[in-house]
Design an enzyme around this catalytic site. Structure first.
Site, PDB file in Angstrom:
ATOM      1  N   CYS A 156       0.810  -1.231   0.000  1.00 46.70           N
ATOM      2  CA  CYS A 156       0.000   0.000   0.000  1.00 46.70           C
ATOM      3  C   CYS A 156       0.836   1.271   0.000  1.00 46.70           C
ATOM      4  O   CYS A 156       0.320   2.349  -0.306  1.00 46.70           O
ATOM      5  CB  CYS A 156      -0.901   0.046   1.223  1.00 46.70           C
ATOM      6  SG  CYS A 156      -1.685  -1.499   1.546  1.00 46.70           S
TER       7      CYS A 156
HETATM    8  N1  CO8 Z   1     -21.011  -9.037   6.000  1.00 46.42           N
HETATM    9  C1  CO8 Z   1     -21.574  -9.230   7.234  1.00 46.42           C
HETATM   10  N2  CO8 Z   1     -20.845  -9.510   8.334  1.00 46.42           N
HETATM   11  C2  CO8 Z   1     -19.506  -9.605   8.199  1.00 46.42           C
HETATM   12  C3  CO8 Z   1     -18.868  -9.428   6.961  1.00 46.42           C
HETATM   13  C4  CO8 Z   1     -19.676  -9.142   5.826  1.00 46.42           C
HETATM   14  N3  CO8 Z   1     -19.147  -8.939   4.617  1.00 46.42           N
HETATM   15  N4  CO8 Z   1     -17.544  -9.578   7.125  1.00 46.42           N
HETATM   16  C5  CO8 Z   1     -17.342  -9.837   8.423  1.00 46.42           C
HETATM   17  N5  CO8 Z   1     -18.530  -9.877   9.081  1.00 46.42           N
HETATM   18  C6  CO8 Z   1     -18.765 -10.141  10.495  1.00 46.42           C
HETATM   19  C7  CO8 Z   1     -17.586 -10.875  11.118  1.00 46.42           C
HETATM   20  O1  CO8 Z   1     -17.687 -12.274  10.897  1.00 46.42           O
HETATM   21  C8  CO8 Z   1     -17.735 -10.496  12.569  1.00 46.42           C
HETATM   22  O2  CO8 Z   1     -18.741 -11.312  13.149  1.00 46.42           O
HETATM   23  P1  CO8 Z   1     -18.593 -11.792  14.681  1.00 46.42           P
HETATM   24  O3  CO8 Z   1     -18.570 -10.517  15.504  1.00 46.42           O
HETATM   25  O4  CO8 Z   1     -19.794 -12.619  14.868  1.00 46.42           O
HETATM   26  O5  CO8 Z   1     -17.294 -12.536  14.740  1.00 46.42           O
HETATM   27  C9  CO8 Z   1     -18.263  -9.068  12.508  1.00 46.42           C
HETATM   28  O6  CO8 Z   1     -18.865  -8.922  11.212  1.00 46.42           O
HETATM   29  C10 CO8 Z   1     -17.177  -8.031  12.704  1.00 46.42           C
HETATM   30  O7  CO8 Z   1     -16.071  -8.360  11.818  1.00 46.42           O
HETATM   31  P2  CO8 Z   1     -14.659  -7.629  11.908  1.00 46.42           P
HETATM   32  O8  CO8 Z   1     -14.209  -7.587  13.314  1.00 46.42           O
HETATM   33  O9  CO8 Z   1     -13.755  -8.235  10.878  1.00 46.42           O
HETATM   34  O10 CO8 Z   1     -15.108  -6.174  11.401  1.00 46.42           O
HETATM   35  P3  CO8 Z   1     -14.344  -4.815  11.545  1.00 46.42           P
HETATM   36  O11 CO8 Z   1     -15.248  -3.851  12.164  1.00 46.42           O
HETATM   37  O12 CO8 Z   1     -12.965  -4.956  12.084  1.00 46.42           O
HETATM   38  O13 CO8 Z   1     -14.198  -4.361   9.991  1.00 46.42           O
HETATM   39  C11 CO8 Z   1     -12.434  -4.212   8.341  1.00 46.42           C
HETATM   40  C12 CO8 Z   1     -13.422  -5.123   9.099  1.00 46.42           C
HETATM   41  C13 CO8 Z   1     -13.254  -3.276   7.466  1.00 46.42           C
HETATM   42  C14 CO8 Z   1     -11.545  -5.066   7.483  1.00 46.42           C
HETATM   43  C15 CO8 Z   1     -11.621  -3.379   9.351  1.00 46.42           C
HETATM   44  O14 CO8 Z   1     -11.078  -4.221  10.343  1.00 46.42           O
HETATM   45  C16 CO8 Z   1     -10.512  -2.601   8.707  1.00 46.42           C
HETATM   46  O15 CO8 Z   1     -10.676  -1.828   7.781  1.00 46.42           O
HETATM   47  N6  CO8 Z   1      -9.310  -2.736   9.269  1.00 46.42           N
HETATM   48  C17 CO8 Z   1      -8.151  -2.006   8.792  1.00 46.42           C
HETATM   49  C18 CO8 Z   1      -7.645  -2.741   7.663  1.00 46.42           C
HETATM   50  C19 CO8 Z   1      -6.599  -1.971   6.927  1.00 46.42           C
HETATM   51  O16 CO8 Z   1      -6.510  -0.786   6.940  1.00 46.42           O
HETATM   52  N7  CO8 Z   1      -5.832  -2.731   6.243  1.00 46.42           N
HETATM   53  C20 CO8 Z   1      -4.868  -2.181   5.451  1.00 46.42           C
HETATM   54  C21 CO8 Z   1      -5.347  -2.557   4.170  1.00 46.42           C
HETATM   55  S1  CO8 Z   1      -4.166  -3.448   3.380  1.00 46.42           S
HETATM   56  C22 CO8 Z   1      -3.832  -2.471   2.119  1.00 46.42           C
HETATM   57  O17 CO8 Z   1      -4.343  -1.390   2.109  1.00 46.42           O
HETATM   58  C23 CO8 Z   1      -2.992  -2.979   1.006  1.00 46.42           C
HETATM   59  C24 CO8 Z   1      -2.502  -4.383   1.223  1.00 46.42           C
HETATM   60  C25 CO8 Z   1      -1.665  -4.843   0.076  1.00 46.42           C
HETATM   61  C26 CO8 Z   1      -2.440  -4.833  -1.174  1.00 46.42           C
HETATM   62  C27 CO8 Z   1      -3.338  -6.009  -1.312  1.00 46.42           C
HETATM   63  C28 CO8 Z   1      -4.232  -5.784  -2.479  1.00 46.42           C
HETATM   64  C29 CO8 Z   1      -5.294  -6.907  -2.638  1.00 46.42           C
END
Ligand code: CO8
Length: 374
Positions: A156
């Site tokens: 990224c």
């Molecule tokens: N629909 C419904 N429910 C869902 C879904 C969905 N699609 N997905 C997950 N859930 C559920 C989970 O199962 C979980 O259920 P439970 O509580 O029962 O276990 C609940 O929703 C909450 O899930 P999370 O804890 O995963 O949800 P978050 O609030 O943490 O949100 C995010 C998930 C959006 C991924 C968030 O954690 C986030 O954005 N984190 C930061 C990530 C970040 O910034 N990463 C850097 C990105 S990497 C990058 O930018 C480049 C990488 C290299 C390139 C790769 C290119 C492909």
């Protein structure tokens, strides 16, 4: 020594848009299909049923509403669930080159330059479609640029690390003008069959032209300073690579051959790292938060950006001070902060200071402090 400046930027946006609604319909159809196929194993408690995705969750958790992709037919087909891209011959331009050339031409046009004025191309992206020859050299040839090119990958943060490399070369005089281009085909390495991440990424290409400030023909941004930092983490990882076939289960359809992340951990660990990085960089250059007119942040998550903006400015940022584009483009890896910069910088006044910051896998964080000149 010379002072480097950003004199032009360009964004290539693919034609195909996928809305959250379309994405969720396709994912849920795939989940239902898998659950039907595995009905006996699920009933016997041997396999966990797949759960549905939801539009509400996606918007609330990430702020993403749409994403652009190079192909949507394969992604939205529950029997395929990945992009279907046409086979190209070795004599044709690669897909990354095609995207990159469009973004580079727009950057050159904005700067009033032609390819002949450029002597370096850096193709800085999260993935490259082949091992060699370098994509940057193919882009160089397609544009008709003399000089040299090379590829680099810091996930990224590829764009800001590329800007630092190019700015340093312009500063030292080893090149006169450099294109840093970020063709990101994130749809190719996203696991569309995993509801935890299937909504995160989109495709795009961005380009940034960096020249000596005295060569600028129009409004431009002086590059005051750049700063890059890395700290190893497995929380964002993709194990695909050239040793794949040499490993016992290398050809299997393994989950770790696509993007994987522990989103919550990334959120918690990267936030303080980025806020501190930006504040330290500003302080080292003699600026305080009150001097900052705009923040162009990496576009991964709206809540994350709101938090960083508040921490850096010491107050709730106005939407215009910290523009987001992730609602339209989703996370486009290294290109995100450059899209935000390209689309939301033209209104700044003479002397205004702004900062581009990218962060992500590695972990990596890169920042660029800029001053506007009109
Ligand atoms: N629909 C419904 N429910 C869902 C879904 C969905 N699609 N997905 C997950 N859930 C559920 C989970 O199962 C979980 O259920 P439970 O509580 O029962 O276990 C609940 O929703 C909450 O899930 P999370 O804890 O995963 O949800 P978050 O609030 O943490 O949100 C995010 C998930 C959006 C991924 C968030 O954690 C986030 O954005 N984190 C930061 C990530 C970040 O910034 N990463 C850097 C990105 S990497 C990058 O930018 C480049 C990488 C290299 C390139 C790769 C290119 C492909």
């Amino acid at each position: 020594m010379h002072t480097p400046a950003i004199t032009g930027t360009g964004v290539y946006t693919p034609e195909n848009v996928i809305t959250n609604a379309e994405l969720v319909i396709a994912f849920n159809a795939y989940a239902d299909r898998m659950n039907a196929e595995n009905a006996d194993a699920i009933a016997a408690g041997q396999v966990e049923p797949m759960q549905h995705s939801s539009e509400e969750f996606i918007l609330k958790a990430s702020g993403i509403e749409n994403r652009y992709v190079m192909d949507k037919t394969g992604v939205l087909d529950p029997e395929i669930m990945h992009p279907s891209l046409r086979q190209r011959t070795d004599e044709e331009p690669g897909i990354m080159t095609e995207m990159a050339v469009d973004a580079c031409r727009k950057a050159l046009e904005q700067a009033g330059r032609s390819a002949k004025d450029v002597d370096l191309v850096i193709c800085a992206a999260s993935n490259h479609e082949r091992a060699y020859p370098a994509i940057a050299i193919e882009i160089q040839q397609a544009l008709g640029i003399d000089g040299f090119g090379f590829d680099m990958n810091v996930a990224c943060s590829s764009a800001t690390f590329g800007i630092q490399a190019a700015a340093d070369m312009v500063r030292s005089g080893s090149v006169r003008a450099a294109l840093v281009v970020n063709p990101e085909i994130c749809s190719g390495h996203l696991e569309w069959r995993d509801r935890d991440c299937h909504f995160i990424f989109g495709d795009v290409a961005t380009a940034t032209l960096i020249e000596r400030i005295e060569d600028a023909k129009g409004p431009h941004f002086e590059i005051i300073s750049t700063r890059c930092a890395t700290a190893f983490s497995n929380n964002i990882r993709n194990n695909n690579g050239f040793l794949r076939r040499s490993r016992p289960d290398g050809v299997a359809d393994r989950r770790d051959m696509q993007f994987m992340q522990n989103g919550r951990k990334v959120f918690k660990e990267v936030l303080p790292m980025v806020s501190k990085h930006i504040s330290d960089h500003m302080t080292a250059e003699g600026f305080n938060s009150g001097d900052l007119k705009r923040l162009w942040l990496h576009q991964a998550n709206k809540t994350m950006n709101d938090f960083i903006g508040k921490k850096v400015l010491g107050r709730e940022p106005e939407a215009s001070e910290q523009p987001n584009i992730l609602q339209d483009y989703a996370n486009t890896s290294s290109a995100g902060s450059i899209i935000a910069f390209s689309k939301h910088s033209g209104d700044l006044e003479e002397g205004d200071v702004g900062l581009i910051c990218s962060f992500g896998a590695g972990y990596s964080v890169g920042s660029v402090i800029l001053k506007r000149h009109r």
